[in-house]
Write an enzyme that holds these catalytic residues in place. Structure first.
Site, PDB file in Angstrom:
ATOM      1  N   ASP A 179       7.624 -11.506  -5.836  1.00 56.07           N
ATOM      2  CA  ASP A 179       8.114 -11.659  -7.209  1.00 56.07           C
ATOM      3  C   ASP A 179       6.965 -12.015  -8.165  1.00 56.07           C
ATOM      4  O   ASP A 179       6.134 -12.881  -7.851  1.00 56.07           O
ATOM      5  CB  ASP A 179       9.150 -12.794  -7.207  1.00 56.07           C
ATOM      6  CG  ASP A 179       9.941 -12.887  -8.499  1.00 56.07           C
ATOM      7  OD1 ASP A 179      10.623 -11.918  -8.844  1.00 56.07           O
ATOM      8  OD2 ASP A 179       9.877 -13.941  -9.161  1.00 56.07           O
ATOM      9  N   GLU A 230      -1.269 -10.840  11.372  1.00 55.39           N
ATOM     10  CA  GLU A 230      -1.142 -11.549  12.651  1.00 55.39           C
ATOM     11  C   GLU A 230      -0.029 -10.922  13.486  1.00 55.39           C
ATOM     12  O   GLU A 230       0.103 -11.199  14.667  1.00 55.39           O
ATOM     13  CB  GLU A 230      -0.786 -13.031  12.413  1.00 55.39           C
ATOM     14  CG  GLU A 230      -1.924 -13.845  11.831  1.00 55.39           C
ATOM     15  CD  GLU A 230      -1.443 -15.203  11.297  1.00 55.39           C
ATOM     16  OE1 GLU A 230      -0.276 -15.587  11.548  1.00 55.39           O
ATOM     17  OE2 GLU A 230      -2.239 -15.859  10.605  1.00 55.39           O
TER      18      GLU A 230
HETATM   19  C1  NOJ Z   1      11.496 -10.970 -11.358  1.00 51.72           C
HETATM   20  C2  NOJ Z   1      12.855 -10.912 -10.738  1.00 51.72           C
HETATM   21  O1  NOJ Z   1      13.129  -9.594 -10.364  1.00 51.72           O
HETATM   22  C3  NOJ Z   1      13.820 -11.445 -11.775  1.00 51.72           C
HETATM   23  O2  NOJ Z   1      15.155 -11.237 -11.406  1.00 51.72           O
HETATM   24  C4  NOJ Z   1      13.529 -12.892 -11.988  1.00 51.72           C
HETATM   25  O3  NOJ Z   1      14.340 -13.384 -13.028  1.00 51.72           O
HETATM   26  C5  NOJ Z   1      12.068 -13.112 -12.383  1.00 51.72           C
HETATM   27  N1  NOJ Z   1      11.164 -12.344 -11.585  1.00 51.72           N
HETATM   28  C6  NOJ Z   1      11.707 -14.564 -12.213  1.00 51.72           C
HETATM   29  O4  NOJ Z   1      11.681 -14.910 -10.861  1.00 51.72           O
END
Ligand code: NOJ
Length: 562
Positions: free
Chosen positions: A220, A269
């Site tokens: 993310d 790993e």
């Molecule tokens: C990207 C994620 O896809 C989204 O849903 C989220 O709100 C933001 N990152 C923050 O984590």
């Protein structure tokens, strides 16, 4: 190479041209009737996923969370939200997926924890300058009494990226004190990646899930981890990446790649090495491919097609660019039209051309009324675009419900909305709930077979899209996806294509190395089938096509066998 070695090598490459199905766990299938999808619900639908013909599932966060941002506010990176199940349920789900030859990708959220994470609770209880605070970005405010935020940075969800705390330790106990950074909601404090403890802890998290059989990770906000926090903090009134040379204060700084080199050592790993795909909304420059390098995460999303107009020149240009980028990085490319953050593509394509960005927000705010869309056209174009994309080299990421032809639920009752954007913008931007409504499985069952009363209400028209209404129905979107995904296994070959010149300005035509061809008519009027295309070899069409057609209908894609 002995047999074992070649099996391993093949297995190690499983991701390169995989069809990956994104599950938003709370909205997929609810096994215990509490209205929230869960891990056992995923297990119960492995048969459905296997029939669909996907190679992997990616699960959005299923960790303990107060759901301030749909689970992207993680309380504990190494556990399952009790409402979604247990670690044993998770293991059972992975076992069932693997038994069905389906890989499992977990979402990892390294930019921020939640404000309920042990570390953040400890940071609040500790005094300014303490090691507990050093895991996050705590700063004194500006102004005489520190009453102004440390910088002008906005949060992605609206409002400032800083929240002031009331101190509970030290000389200012009981008084307003420092501010902490949160690029997203205030419940999502940003972690300080300059802190070795943070780095080490994420290695532990990766190993924790890899040891449990997870095959890969979706990372993310992969481009945001390293920030320039030197004082005075620089002004950045917009979260756009303003410079793309690595000197932006918040995004795409060179230091992030050092982190991912470390992750790659951990992922290697394992045998086969675990994969990773970066979610990095960075502009298309030479810098973007670094996220996909084999010495780093290994693959990166690009959102280029998702943002492109439905138009052959745009699509062709993006494909050429992304394939070149993939070749230069050593990764395979990725394609995506829908996910849990964007308006579903059947709806996007139903809107008048040019309705993007802010115009889509306005459309959502109007309950999907303004501007008026053409749903039939939206679905027609979505199916054509999807079939165009599924024929391409690289990984295809699909979002749950798109195989049912679901549209955005643009008119959810206001009181049901949960996206932090809705609250942080003072109800001016509606946010992403409309693509997160629990799936319709069975039109004749309560809650359309999802389980308990869904955490977001299902619109009435969802019944028409239920799996039960489409299963076995020849022209349904579900059967279309099943057939395309089944044929895709034959069609995929070496990761390249050649463009075939096509008459007129509405067609895009490409051929894969094994002779399979894909032909899309982006225009509305039928186009002559180009000379040399054998109509008897058409095996998949995104819309209704005559038997042995002489023409490609408007807004339609065809797959032509060699
Ligand atoms: C990207 C994620 O896809 C989204 O849903 C989220 O709100 C933001 N990152 C923050 O984590």
């Amino acid at each position: 190479m002995n047999d074992n070695a070649s099996t391993t090598a093949l297995d190690a490459d499983w991701w390169r041209q995989a069809a990956v199905y994104q599950i938003y766990p709370r909205s997929f299938a609810d096994s215990n009737g509490d209205g929230m999808g869960d891990i056992a619900g995923v297990t119960s639908r492995i048969g459905y996923l296997s029939d669909l013909g996907i190679d992997a599932i990616w699960l959005s966060p299923f960790y303990p969370s107060a759901l301030a941002d749909g689970g992207y506010d993680v309380d504990d990176y190494r556990n399952v939200d009790p409402r979604l199940g247990t670690l044993e349920d998770f293991d059972a789900m992975v076992g069932a997926a693997h038994a069905a030859n389906i890989k499992v990708i977990a979402d990892v959220v390294p930019n921020h924890s939640s404000n309920r994470h042990e570390w953040f609770k400890a940071a609040l209880a500790a005094a300014p300058g303490s090691p507990e605070r050093a895991r996050y970005h705590f700063f004194d405010g500006l102004g005489d009494g520190g009453e102004l935020p440390p910088s002008d940075w906005p949060s992605h969800f609206g409002g400032p990226a800083w929240t002031r705390v009331t101190e509970s330790a030290g000389e200012n106990a009981g008084k307003p004190g420092q501010w902490y950074l949160h690029l997203f909601a205030s419940e999502q404090p940003d972690l300080n990646w300059d802190n070795p403890e943070v780095r080490e802890d994420f290695h532990t998290t990766l190993r924790f899930w890899a040891d449990r059989g997870v095959d890969g990770f979706r990372v993310d906000v992969a481009h945001a981890l390293v920030k320039d926090m030197r004082l005075p903090l620089r002004s950045k009134p917009s979260l756009e990446i303003l410079v793309d040379d690595g000197t932006d204060a918040l995004f795409d700084r060179d230091g992030v790649h050092e982190i991912y080199t470390g992750w790659r050592s951990v992922l290697n790993e394992y045998d086969p090495p675990r994969t990773a795909v970066a979610e990095a909304w960075v502009p298309f420059t030479h810098r973007r491919l670094r996220y996909a390098q084999p010495t780093g995460l290994g693959q990166a999303f690009n959102f280029d097609l998702l943002q492109a107009p439905f138009e052959p020149t745009a699509f062709r240009g993006i494909v050429a660019r992304c394939l070149a980028e993939a070749e230069a990085s050593g990764a395979s490319t990725t394609w995506v039209f829908s996910n849990h953050d964007v308006v579903r593509h059947a709806s996007r394509y139903s809107l008048p051309d040019g309705t993007d960005g802010a115009a889509q927000d306005a459309w959502l705010l109007s309950g999907g009324r303004e501007p008026a869309g053409d749903p039939a056209r939206g679905l027609r174009r979505a199916r054509a675009a999807t079939l165009f994309m599924l024929g391409l080299p690289g990984s295809a990421y699909l979002y749950q419900g798109e195989e049912l032809g679901l549209f955005e639920a643009a008119d959810l009752p206001r009181e049901s909305l949960q996206d932090p954007t809705w609250f942080r913008t003072g109800n001016k931007v509606k946010g992403r709930d409309g693509c997160r409504v629990p799936l319709p499985w069975n039109a004749s069952e309560e809650n359309l077979g999802f389980g308990g009363s869904p955490w977001l209400p299902q619109p009435e028209w969802f019944a028409d899209h239920a799996v039960s209404a489409q299963d076995g129905a020849r022209d349904s979107t579900l059967e279309f996806y099943r057939s395309a995904l089944a044929w895709r296994r034959t069609l995929q070959s070496a990761e390249s294509l050649e463009w075939v010149s096509a008459p007129g300005d509405t067609l895009a035509h490409y051929r894969r190395p094994n002779g399979w061809a894909v032909l899309t008519n982006f225009g509305t009027a039928p186009a002559e089938l180009p000379a040399g295309v054998d109509a008897s070899k058409i095996v998949v069409a995104s819309g209704a096509v005559a038997h042995l057609p002489a023409q490609v209908p408007g807004e339609t894609t065809l797959w032509i066998a060699p």
